[in-house]
Scaffold this motif. Sequence first.
Motif, PDB file in Angstrom:
ATOM      1  N   ILE A  72      13.842 -31.833  17.275  1.00  0.00           N
ATOM      2  CA  ILE A  72      13.280 -32.266  18.365  1.00  0.00           C
ATOM      3  C   ILE A  72      14.892 -33.046  18.517  1.00  0.00           C
ATOM      4  O   ILE A  72      14.886 -33.816  17.790  1.00  0.00           O
ATOM      5  CB  ILE A  72      12.439 -33.483  18.528  1.00  0.00           C
ATOM      6  CG1 ILE A  72      11.148 -33.058  17.880  1.00  0.00           C
ATOM      7  CG2 ILE A  72      12.213 -34.053  19.386  1.00  0.00           C
ATOM      8  CD1 ILE A  72      10.047 -33.024  17.487  1.00  0.00           C
ATOM      9  N   ILE A  73      15.693 -32.833  20.198  1.00  0.00           N
ATOM     10  CA  ILE A  73      16.577 -33.774  20.769  1.00  0.00           C
ATOM     11  C   ILE A  73      16.498 -34.285  21.392  1.00  0.00           C
ATOM     12  O   ILE A  73      15.719 -34.179  22.093  1.00  0.00           O
ATOM     13  CB  ILE A  73      17.452 -32.761  20.423  1.00  0.00           C
ATOM     14  CG1 ILE A  73      17.137 -31.563  21.989  1.00  0.00           C
ATOM     15  CG2 ILE A  73      17.778 -31.645  19.296  1.00  0.00           C
ATOM     16  CD1 ILE A  73      18.425 -30.917  22.062  1.00  0.00           C
ATOM     17  N   ALA A  74      17.406 -35.210  20.962  1.00  0.00           N
ATOM     18  CA  ALA A  74      17.610 -36.354  22.659  1.00  0.00           C
ATOM     19  C   ALA A  74      18.493 -35.424  23.837  1.00  0.00           C
ATOM     20  O   ALA A  74      19.924 -35.297  23.370  1.00  0.00           O
ATOM     21  CB  ALA A  74      18.126 -37.851  22.780  1.00  0.00           C
ATOM     22  N   ILE A  75      18.577 -35.171  24.806  1.00  0.00           N
ATOM     23  CA  ILE A  75      19.875 -34.400  25.314  1.00  0.00           C
ATOM     24  C   ILE A  75      19.496 -34.937  26.891  1.00  0.00           C
ATOM     25  O   ILE A  75      18.981 -35.378  27.293  1.00  0.00           O
ATOM     26  CB  ILE A  75      19.107 -33.277  25.169  1.00  0.00           C
ATOM     27  CG1 ILE A  75      21.060 -32.626  25.482  1.00  0.00           C
ATOM     28  CG2 ILE A  75      18.396 -32.973  26.119  1.00  0.00           C
ATOM     29  CD1 ILE A  75      20.783 -30.966  25.176  1.00  0.00           C
TER      30      ILE A  75
ATOM     31  N   ALA B 116      15.097 -43.832  15.454  1.00  0.00           N
ATOM     32  CA  ALA B 116      15.679 -43.296  16.288  1.00  0.00           C
ATOM     33  C   ALA B 116      14.998 -43.388  17.555  1.00  0.00           C
ATOM     34  O   ALA B 116      15.225 -43.271  18.515  1.00  0.00           O
ATOM     35  CB  ALA B 116      16.529 -42.053  16.140  1.00  0.00           C
ATOM     36  N   ILE B 117      14.276 -42.782  17.800  1.00  0.00           N
ATOM     37  CA  ILE B 117      12.917 -42.157  18.625  1.00  0.00           C
ATOM     38  C   ILE B 117      12.462 -43.104  19.428  1.00  0.00           C
ATOM     39  O   ILE B 117      12.572 -43.562  20.858  1.00  0.00           O
ATOM     40  CB  ILE B 117      12.032 -40.876  18.319  1.00  0.00           C
ATOM     41  CG1 ILE B 117      12.363 -40.072  17.543  1.00  0.00           C
ATOM     42  CG2 ILE B 117      11.062 -41.774  19.235  1.00  0.00           C
ATOM     43  CD1 ILE B 117      11.006 -39.518  17.102  1.00  0.00           C
ATOM     44  N   THR B 118      12.119 -44.112  18.645  1.00  0.00           N
ATOM     45  CA  THR B 118      11.699 -45.338  19.229  1.00  0.00           C
ATOM     46  C   THR B 118      12.703 -45.859  20.660  1.00  0.00           C
ATOM     47  O   THR B 118      12.551 -46.894  20.956  1.00  0.00           O
ATOM     48  CB  THR B 118      11.269 -46.590  18.405  1.00  0.00           C
ATOM     49  OG1 THR B 118      12.478 -47.030  17.309  1.00  0.00           O
ATOM     50  CG2 THR B 118      10.322 -46.819  17.974  1.00  0.00           C
ATOM     51  N   GLN B 119      14.551 -46.624  19.195  1.00  0.00           N
ATOM     52  CA  GLN B 119      15.744 -46.760  20.809  1.00  0.00           C
ATOM     53  C   GLN B 119      15.542 -45.809  21.755  1.00  0.00           C
ATOM     54  O   GLN B 119      16.305 -46.365  22.317  1.00  0.00           O
ATOM     55  CB  GLN B 119      17.090 -46.842  19.789  1.00  0.00           C
ATOM     56  CG  GLN B 119      16.689 -47.452  18.385  1.00  0.00           C
ATOM     57  CD  GLN B 119      18.246 -47.289  17.979  1.00  0.00           C
ATOM     58  OE1 GLN B 119      18.644 -46.388  17.879  1.00  0.00           O
ATOM     59  NE2 GLN B 119      18.190 -48.512  16.616  1.00  0.00           N
TER      60      GLN B 119
ATOM     61  N   LYS C  22      12.595 -47.096  24.251  1.00  0.00           N
ATOM     62  CA  LYS C  22      12.799 -48.079  24.709  1.00  0.00           C
ATOM     63  C   LYS C  22      14.808 -48.402  26.018  1.00  0.00           C
ATOM     64  O   LYS C  22      14.629 -48.958  26.994  1.00  0.00           O
ATOM     65  CB  LYS C  22      13.512 -49.335  23.675  1.00  0.00           C
ATOM     66  CG  LYS C  22      12.102 -50.113  22.419  1.00  0.00           C
ATOM     67  CD  LYS C  22      12.806 -50.393  22.241  1.00  0.00           C
ATOM     68  CE  LYS C  22      11.503 -51.430  20.839  1.00  0.00           C
ATOM     69  NZ  LYS C  22      11.382 -51.248  19.522  1.00  0.00           N
ATOM     70  N   LYS C  23      15.133 -47.294  25.664  1.00  0.00           N
ATOM     71  CA  LYS C  23      16.473 -47.308  26.363  1.00  0.00           C
ATOM     72  C   LYS C  23      16.212 -46.720  27.617  1.00  0.00           C
ATOM     73  O   LYS C  23      16.704 -46.708  28.451  1.00  0.00           O
ATOM     74  CB  LYS C  23      17.351 -46.818  25.682  1.00  0.00           C
ATOM     75  CG  LYS C  23      17.982 -47.383  25.084  1.00  0.00           C
ATOM     76  CD  LYS C  23      19.387 -46.868  24.146  1.00  0.00           C
ATOM     77  CE  LYS C  23      20.337 -48.310  23.327  1.00  0.00           C
ATOM     78  NZ  LYS C  23      21.151 -46.591  22.095  1.00  0.00           N
ATOM     79  N   GLY C  24      14.149 -45.650  27.747  1.00  0.00           N
ATOM     80  CA  GLY C  24      14.844 -44.636  28.963  1.00  0.00           C
ATOM     81  C   GLY C  24      14.390 -43.473  29.150  1.00  0.00           C
ATOM     82  O   GLY C  24      14.238 -42.724  29.812  1.00  0.00           O
ATOM     83  N   ALA C  25      14.466 -42.981  27.745  1.00  0.00           N
ATOM     84  CA  ALA C  25      14.754 -42.040  27.505  1.00  0.00           C
ATOM     85  C   ALA C  25      12.804 -40.901  27.614  1.00  0.00           C
ATOM     86  O   ALA C  25      12.117 -42.021  27.358  1.00  0.00           O
ATOM     87  CB  ALA C  25      14.480 -41.439  25.897  1.00  0.00           C
ATOM     88  N   GLN C  26      12.767 -40.189  28.633  1.00  0.00           N
ATOM     89  CA  GLN C  26      11.295 -39.848  28.728  1.00  0.00           C
ATOM     90  C   GLN C  26      11.440 -38.335  27.883  1.00  0.00           C
ATOM     91  O   GLN C  26      12.456 -36.943  28.027  1.00  0.00           O
ATOM     92  CB  GLN C  26      10.772 -38.931  30.328  1.00  0.00           C
ATOM     93  CG  GLN C  26      11.586 -40.534  30.522  1.00  0.00           C
ATOM     94  CD  GLN C  26      10.218 -41.373  31.425  1.00  0.00           C
ATOM     95  OE1 GLN C  26       9.184 -40.536  30.609  1.00  0.00           O
ATOM     96  NE2 GLN C  26      10.164 -42.449  31.101  1.00  0.00           N
ATOM     97  N   PRO C  27       9.919 -37.929  27.448  1.00  0.00           N
ATOM     98  CA  PRO C  27      10.031 -37.270  26.091  1.00  0.00           C
ATOM     99  C   PRO C  27       9.097 -35.983  26.607  1.00  0.00           C
ATOM    100  O   PRO C  27       8.398 -36.494  27.899  1.00  0.00           O
ATOM    101  CB  PRO C  27       8.597 -37.675  25.133  1.00  0.00           C
ATOM    102  CG  PRO C  27       8.524 -38.700  25.576  1.00  0.00           C
ATOM    103  CD  PRO C  27       9.261 -39.290  26.075  1.00  0.00           C
TER     104      PRO C  27
ATOM    105  N   SER D 115       2.667 -34.606  22.590  1.00  0.00           N
ATOM    106  CA  SER D 115       1.964 -35.132  22.012  1.00  0.00           C
ATOM    107  C   SER D 115       1.884 -34.881  20.698  1.00  0.00           C
ATOM    108  O   SER D 115       1.647 -35.138  19.694  1.00  0.00           O
ATOM    109  CB  SER D 115       1.403 -33.926  22.133  1.00  0.00           C
ATOM    110  OG  SER D 115       2.071 -32.368  22.478  1.00  0.00           O
ATOM    111  N   ILE D 116       3.454 -34.341  19.793  1.00  0.00           N
ATOM    112  CA  ILE D 116       3.875 -34.651  18.677  1.00  0.00           C
ATOM    113  C   ILE D 116       3.727 -36.289  18.271  1.00  0.00           C
ATOM    114  O   ILE D 116       3.665 -36.158  17.600  1.00  0.00           O
ATOM    115  CB  ILE D 116       5.259 -33.296  18.039  1.00  0.00           C
ATOM    116  CG1 ILE D 116       4.948 -32.320  18.680  1.00  0.00           C
ATOM    117  CG2 ILE D 116       5.536 -33.858  16.741  1.00  0.00           C
ATOM    118  CD1 ILE D 116       6.249 -31.618  19.024  1.00  0.00           C
ATOM    119  N   PHE D 117       4.160 -36.287  19.219  1.00  0.00           N
ATOM    120  CA  PHE D 117       4.738 -38.225  19.156  1.00  0.00           C
ATOM    121  C   PHE D 117       3.278 -38.809  18.913  1.00  0.00           C
ATOM    122  O   PHE D 117       2.733 -39.944  17.800  1.00  0.00           O
ATOM    123  CB  PHE D 117       5.293 -38.876  19.897  1.00  0.00           C
ATOM    124  CG  PHE D 117       6.698 -38.540  20.067  1.00  0.00           C
ATOM    125  CD1 PHE D 117       6.894 -37.838  18.893  1.00  0.00           C
ATOM    126  CD2 PHE D 117       8.070 -38.959  20.553  1.00  0.00           C
ATOM    127  CE1 PHE D 117       8.585 -37.233  18.993  1.00  0.00           C
ATOM    128  CE2 PHE D 117       9.331 -38.294  21.040  1.00  0.00           C
ATOM    129  CZ  PHE D 117       9.665 -37.447  20.194  1.00  0.00           C
TER     130      PHE D 117
END
Length: 84
Positions: free
Chosen positions: A19-22, A52-55, A58-63, A69-71
Amino acid sequence: MVKLRLKRYGRKQQNTYRIIAIDAQSRREGRALQEVGFYNLRKDQTQLDISAITQFIKKGAQPTETVYSIFQKAGIFEQIKANP
């Protein structure tokens, strides 16, 4: 815009995902901003970096739908609401 999505790893018939932020316009195997978790579909194992996920959220990242569903299964969104 930053997305939280799955990046595929592993051999044929033995998929594992990170699971990555991209950046939303990058391709699936593109360069990630940060790796925030691991998901093994076959063994149903999940390892998440909750801070890291919550940060990122909160900054506006969209899963994506799958990552969302994993979260939900891991209870990430309840922890975000509990810690405003």
